[in-house]
Design a protein around this motif. Structure first.
Motif: not given
Length: 177
Positions: A7-23
């Motif tokens: 997984v590219r580092l940039r993709d981790l940022g997108y997953y992190g933002v999505a995780g924060v929103i869902c949380g």
């Protein structure tokens, strides 16, 4: 060329933002579902009797002392966060029995932050009822009190305002200390 399976580092940022929103959404749903409902005796306090006349107008419930001229200071009350406004009826009824007109302001989503404009509506309703003879105090419980302090701070020229009441609450801004 990138290796597959990594997984590219940039993709981790997108997953992190999505995780924060869902949380955040999950936490919001949890808090909304765990809100407090009023007890049956609180709902009984909404009935008019020989001492207090209870009237609902728009988003405001009035507890008006019967047979009293508006000689005493009125109270405009904002409920705490996620608490059904009906819960405050027994205490507010006692204040009305002592001769003070009371306006209980119902808030959207049970959050005073979302209904600050309803305070001015409550002032207008009390004025229409001619129940602000000696002025009024603005107050609330918990978040409602904090929002009341914010309203007083932001609109210092509210005609008839005599003070602020905190019921297990706090001032919203630091300069109230």
């Amino acid at each position: 060329m990138m290796a597959t399976g990594w997984v590219r580092l940039r993709d981790l940022g997108y997953y992190g933002v999505a995780g924060v929103i869902c949380g955040g959404i999950a936490i919001g749903i949890h808090f909304y579902r765990s809100r407090k409902d009023a007890l049956p005796r609180a709902k009984e306090a909404y009935r008019s009797d020989e001492k207090v006349h209870v009237v609902k107008k728009k988003n405001v419930t009035l507890f008006l002392p019967k047979g009293e001229e508006p000689k005493k200071v009125a109270l405009i009350f904002l409920p705490g966060a996620l608490t059904e406004s009906t819960s405050y009826a027994p205490a507010l009824r006692r204040i009305a029995q002592a001769g003070h007109p009371v306006a209980l302001v119902e808030m959207p989503f049970r959050m005073a932050l979302f209904g600050q404009s309803r305070v001015m509506e409550a002032i207008d309703i009390l004025n229409d009822e001619e129940k602000i003879g000696a002025g009024f105090v603005l107050g609330g419980h918990s978040l409602g009190g904090a929002v009341a302090s914010n309203i007083v701070e932001s609109q210092k020229q509210i005609r008839g305002l005599k003070g602020i009441v905190f019921w297990a609450s706090y001032a919203y801004k630091k300069n109230w200390r």
